[in-house]
Scaffold this motif. Sequence first.
Motif, PDB file in Angstrom:
ATOM      1  N   ASN A 224       0.846  -1.191   0.000  1.00  0.00           N
ATOM      2  CA  ASN A 224       0.000   0.000   0.000  1.00  0.00           C
ATOM      3  C   ASN A 224       0.882   1.242   0.000  1.00  0.00           C
ATOM      4  OD1 ASN A 224       0.979   0.226   2.606  1.00  0.00           O
ATOM      5  ND2 ASN A 224      -0.934  -0.429   3.572  1.00  0.00           N
ATOM      6  N   VAL A 225       0.256   2.419   0.017  1.00  0.00           N
ATOM      7  CA  VAL A 225       1.007   3.662  -0.092  1.00  0.00           C
ATOM      8  C   VAL A 225       1.959   3.846   1.091  1.00  0.00           C
ATOM      9  CG1 VAL A 225      -0.742   5.088   1.058  1.00  0.00           C
ATOM     10  CG2 VAL A 225       0.789   6.126  -0.626  1.00  0.00           C
ATOM     11  N   VAL A 226       1.570   3.331   2.270  1.00  0.00           N
ATOM     12  CA  VAL A 226       2.443   3.434   3.448  1.00  0.00           C
ATOM     13  C   VAL A 226       3.747   2.678   3.212  1.00  0.00           C
ATOM     14  CG1 VAL A 226       2.648   2.918   5.906  1.00  0.00           C
ATOM     15  CG2 VAL A 226       0.461   3.709   4.988  1.00  0.00           C
ATOM     16  N   SER A 227       3.641   1.506   2.598  1.00  0.00           N
ATOM     17  CA  SER A 227       4.836   0.705   2.317  1.00  0.00           C
ATOM     18  C   SER A 227       5.758   1.424   1.340  1.00  0.00           C
ATOM     19  CB  SER A 227       4.426  -0.648   1.729  1.00  0.00           C
ATOM     20  OG  SER A 227       3.396  -1.239   2.490  1.00  0.00           O
ATOM     21  N   TRP A 228       5.181   1.949   0.281  1.00  0.00           N
ATOM     22  CA  TRP A 228       5.984   2.701  -0.691  1.00  0.00           C
ATOM     23  C   TRP A 228       6.638   3.911  -0.023  1.00  0.00           C
ATOM     24  CZ3 TRP A 228       6.993   1.231  -5.695  1.00  0.00           C
ATOM     25  CH2 TRP A 228       6.225   0.195  -6.215  1.00  0.00           C
ATOM     26  N   ILE A 232      10.565   4.847   0.101  1.00  0.00           N
ATOM     27  CA  ILE A 232      10.973   6.095  -0.555  1.00  0.00           C
ATOM     28  C   ILE A 232      11.661   7.021   0.442  1.00  0.00           C
ATOM     29  CG2 ILE A 232      10.063   8.235  -1.577  1.00  0.00           C
ATOM     30  CD1 ILE A 232       7.984   6.474  -3.040  1.00  0.00           C
ATOM     31  N   SER A 233      11.044   7.201   1.625  1.00  0.00           N
ATOM     32  CA  SER A 233      11.658   8.067   2.636  1.00  0.00           C
ATOM     33  C   SER A 233      12.944   7.462   3.173  1.00  0.00           C
ATOM     34  CB  SER A 233      10.676   8.329   3.781  1.00  0.00           C
ATOM     35  OG  SER A 233      10.380   7.128   4.472  1.00  0.00           O
ATOM     36  N   ARG A 237      16.343   9.408   3.485  1.00  0.00           N
ATOM     37  CA  ARG A 237      17.014   9.522   4.784  1.00  0.00           C
ATOM     38  C   ARG A 237      18.487   9.124   4.697  1.00  0.00           C
ATOM     39  NH1 ARG A 237      14.814   8.534  10.198  1.00  0.00           N
ATOM     40  NH2 ARG A 237      12.888   7.889   9.176  1.00  0.00           N
ATOM     41  N   ASN A 238      18.785   8.181   3.824  1.00  0.00           N
ATOM     42  CA  ASN A 238      20.155   7.688   3.702  1.00  0.00           C
ATOM     43  C   ASN A 238      20.920   8.313   2.533  1.00  0.00           C
ATOM     44  OD1 ASN A 238      20.756   5.224   5.688  1.00  0.00           O
ATOM     45  ND2 ASN A 238      18.578   5.213   5.166  1.00  0.00           N
ATOM     46  N   GLY A 239      20.397   9.445   2.035  1.00  0.00           N
ATOM     47  CA  GLY A 239      21.120  10.212   1.026  1.00  0.00           C
ATOM     48  C   GLY A 239      21.091   9.637  -0.373  1.00  0.00           C
ATOM     49  N   GLN A 240      20.192   8.682  -0.633  1.00  0.00           N
ATOM     50  CA  GLN A 240      20.115   8.063  -1.955  1.00  0.00           C
ATOM     51  C   GLN A 240      18.922   8.651  -2.712  1.00  0.00           C
ATOM     52  OE1 GLN A 240      20.560   3.752  -1.937  1.00  0.00           O
ATOM     53  NE2 GLN A 240      21.696   3.819  -0.018  1.00  0.00           N
ATOM     54  N   SER A 241      19.054   9.928  -3.034  1.00  0.00           N
ATOM     55  CA  SER A 241      17.935  10.650  -3.638  1.00  0.00           C
ATOM     56  C   SER A 241      17.583  10.112  -5.021  1.00  0.00           C
ATOM     57  CB  SER A 241      18.255  12.146  -3.709  1.00  0.00           C
ATOM     58  OG  SER A 241      19.544  12.359  -4.249  1.00  0.00           O
ATOM     59  N   GLY A 242      18.582   9.634  -5.766  1.00  0.00           N
ATOM     60  CA  GLY A 242      18.309   9.077  -7.092  1.00  0.00           C
ATOM     61  C   GLY A 242      17.400   7.860  -7.004  1.00  0.00           C
ATOM     62  N   LYS A 243      17.711   6.945  -6.084  1.00  0.00           N
ATOM     63  CA  LYS A 243      16.869   5.760  -5.902  1.00  0.00           C
ATOM     64  C   LYS A 243      15.498   6.138  -5.359  1.00  0.00           C
ATOM     65  CE  LYS A 243      20.533   2.325  -5.321  1.00  0.00           C
ATOM     66  NZ  LYS A 243      21.112   1.282  -4.439  1.00  0.00           N
ATOM     67  N   CYS A 244      15.457   7.195  -4.546  1.00  0.00           N
ATOM     68  CA  CYS A 244      14.178   7.689  -4.024  1.00  0.00           C
ATOM     69  C   CYS A 244      13.253   8.091  -5.172  1.00  0.00           C
ATOM     70  CB  CYS A 244      14.445   8.879  -3.097  1.00  0.00           C
ATOM     71  SG  CYS A 244      12.973   9.756  -2.539  1.00  0.00           S
ATOM     72  N   LEU A 245      13.774   8.854  -6.123  1.00  0.00           N
ATOM     73  CA  LEU A 245      12.963   9.303  -7.259  1.00  0.00           C
ATOM     74  C   LEU A 245      12.639   8.146  -8.200  1.00  0.00           C
ATOM     75  CD1 LEU A 245      14.724  12.717  -7.976  1.00  0.00           C
ATOM     76  CD2 LEU A 245      12.498  12.346  -6.897  1.00  0.00           C
ATOM     77  N   GLY A 268      12.055  16.607  -1.062  1.00  0.00           N
ATOM     78  CA  GLY A 268      13.337  16.527  -0.365  1.00  0.00           C
ATOM     79  C   GLY A 268      14.419  15.915  -1.227  1.00  0.00           C
ATOM     80  N   ALA A 269      14.042  14.912  -2.041  1.00  0.00           N
ATOM     81  CA  ALA A 269      15.015  14.268  -2.932  1.00  0.00           C
ATOM     82  C   ALA A 269      15.514  15.237  -3.995  1.00  0.00           C
ATOM     83  CB  ALA A 269      14.380  13.045  -3.588  1.00  0.00           C
ATOM     84  N   TYR A 270      14.629  16.024  -4.562  1.00  0.00           N
ATOM     85  CA  TYR A 270      15.049  17.034  -5.543  1.00  0.00           C
ATOM     86  C   TYR A 270      16.060  18.005  -4.928  1.00  0.00           C
ATOM     87  CZ  TYR A 270      11.536  15.800  -9.099  1.00  0.00           C
ATOM     88  OH  TYR A 270      10.812  15.159 -10.066  1.00  0.00           O
TER      89      TYR A 270
END
Length: 699
Positions: A224-228, A232-233, A237-245, A268-270
Motif C-alpha cells: 500500500n502507499v504506506v509501504s511505498w 521512498i523516505s 534519509r540515507n542520502g540516496q535521492s536518485g533511488k528515491c525518485l 526533499g530528494a530534488y
Amino acid sequence: MTTKQKLRQAVDSLYSLGIAETSTYTSLLLDCVRANDAVQAKRLQSHMDLHSFQPNDAFLHNRLLHLFTKTGRVSDAHQLFDKMPHRDVFSWNAMLSAYAKSGNFGKLREVFDGMGIRDSVSYNTAISGFVGGGCCVEALKVFGRMRRGGVRPTEYTYVGVLNACSQLLDLRRGREIHGQIVVGAASSGLIGNVFVYNALIDLYVKCGDVDRARWVFDRMVGKNVVSWNSMISGYLRNGQSGKCLDLFHQMQAYGVGPDLVTMSSVLGAYFQMGLVEEATRTFRGMKERDGVCWTTMIVGYSQNKREENALLLFQEMLSENIRPDNYTISSLVSVCARLAISDYGKVVHCKAIQIGIEDDVAVSTALVDMYSKLGEITDASTLFKTMPVRNVISWNAMIIGYAQNGRDEDALVLYRKMLEENFKPDNITFVGLLSACSHLGLIDEGRRYFSSISELHGLRPTLDHYACMINLYGRSGHMKEAVDVIKVMPDKPNQLIWSTLLSVSRINKEIDHAEVAAKNLFELDPQNAEPYVMLSNMYAAAGRWTDVASMRSLMKDRNIQKSAAYSWIQDDNEVHKFISDDRTHPQSEEIYRELNRLIKRMQEAGFTSDSKLVLHDVGEEEKVKSVCYHSEKLALAFALNRKPESAMPIRILKNIRVCADCHKFMKFVSKVMRRHIILRDSSLFHHFMDGQCSCNDFW
C-alpha cells in the motif's frame, strides 16, 4: 430530559432513599456504562461503598472498569480494581491499557508483574505501552517473557518490538526478531504482512541498512502507499535521492497514487540533488499541500543557498493560513542568523511566540544561535536563561555565542555550570571552550580542557580541537608549540589545520611557517585563492615585492580568481551591499561625502591610516588613499548618514577578515561618535564601544 439527566436524577433519588436492591444497582450501573457516564457511575460506586455493598458480578465490574479507563479516570479504575472480588484477564488488561495510555510506566510494570495469567493481549498492551513511552528496553524484556511463557506473538507483538528496536537502533536484535518472523511465518500467516513488513523496513532504514529494507519491501504482499512511502523516505534519509525518485516513478507505474507524505519525500530528494527548479515546479503543481510540504520547501531553499526564496515562501505559507511547526521556525531562524537579518529574525521569533512553540528546545536553541550571530549576545543570554528545557546543543550554542562575541570568560563560566547541571559535553562544546581560551591567551587552561576531552569525558579529540590548540599557541606567540601540535597529531592534517597555521603565522609574521602551510593548502585545494592571497599579503607587508609578483604570476597561471571583498548592511528590511571604492550605490554621492567628513574628524582625533597594509608597490599618498574606501567603511558611512542620532547598534557584515586599518578606524568612530558598532567578519564578531573592541585587537 436527556439520558444523562435521567441518570443523575435516579442516582440523586438513590442517595435520598439509602441502600437499594442488588438489581437496582446493577441496572443503574449498566445504564451508566451504556450512556458513557463515568461521573454517575462513580457516584453509584461511592454510594455502594458507603453502605458496604459490593455486587458479586465480574461482568458488571469489568464493564464499569472499562468505562473508567475509557474516560481517563485511571485512579477510579484502580480503586475499583482493588475492591473487585474476582479479576479475570480482561480486568488486568483493562488496567494495563489504562496505565499505558496515561504514561504511568511504573504502574504499568507493577500491574503486569502482578498478573497471574497473561494472554497475547496482555503482552501486546504492555509492549505497545512501553514502546510508546520510550521504555524500549522494558518492551523487549516483556517480549522475552512472552516467548518463554509460550504465548504466541501476533502481528501487533512484532510491530511493537520492531519499533522498539528501531528506537534503540538495535540492528542485531532486530535481525534476530526478523529471523523469528521468517521461521514462524508459514504457520502464523505473517508472510508479507503489510504492518510487520513496514516495521521491518522502518527498522532497517533507521539503522542504515537500506539494501536489507529493499529486500523486505520486494517481498511484501499487497503493497500500500504506506509501504511505498517507508521505502521512498528510507532512500531519502540515507542520502540516496536518485533511488528515491526512481522508486517514486515505479510507484506511479504500479498505479499506486502518492499522498502528501510521498510528495514531501520527493521534494526533499530534488533538493538533496540540487534540483531546486524541479522541486519548485513539483510543489507549484500540487493540488494539495500540507505543512510538511511547505516546510520541506523552506528547508530545501535554505540548504541550497536560496534564503530569499525561503523567506518569501514563509510569508506565502502564512498568507494561506498554514501553521508552521517547530522545524519550520527553526529553519527560518537559521536563515535569518546566516543572513544577519535582525528585523526578520525578530518577526519569526514573534511568530513562534504567537503559535506557542517558543519553548520548544529546537526553536529556542535556534533563537539563541540567531541572536548570537546577530551580535545581540545579551538577548541570546536572556533567552538561554529562560529556556524551560535545555539540551547539549543549547549549551553549545550559548558557549560558542559568548566566545564569538568576545564574552570569553562568560563562556568558561557557563561550561562549569553545564557540568554542575550534569550535562555531558560533546566535541562542539570543546571547540567553543578552546576558542575562548585562545581569545584570552589561557594556554594552561586550554591544555587542561584539551586533555579532559579524552581523559575525563571519553571523547576522541578531533581535527577541530587540534586546530584550536594551534590557534591558542600561535595567537599567544608560541609558534614552536603550534607546529609541534601538527607533528604529534594522530591524523593527517587537513585544510583546517594548515589554514590555522597559516593564519597564526600571519599574526606572528612567520613567513617560513606560512610558506609550509600555504604549500600544503595549494596541494589540498589548488583553486582556493585564500592561501595565495594571504602569503602574497605577508610578502607585501615585508616589502618582498618580487615574491608578491611571483605569487600573482602563479595565480594567473593556475587561473585562480580572488573573491571580491564586500560588506553589507540591513536598513528597513533592505540589504545594501558595498565593494571597496565602488560608486554604483544610488546614494553613492552622499555616502562618500559622509565618509570623507568622517575620516577628517577621526584624523583630528588622532587617527592615522596604516599604509603598510597596502599590498601594492605604489607611492605613500596612493597607499593611504587606497585604504580609505574599503567596503566596511562605506557601509559605516551609509549607516551614519541614514540614522545619525540613533541609539541602536550599527551592524555590518563582511565576507572576509576585517583589515587592521578598518578595525582601528571603527574603534575611533565608536569613541568619537559614541556609537556601538557590531562588525561580523569571516573570523568572529567585533563589538566596538568607547574606542575598544571585544576581540582585544587580536583576531
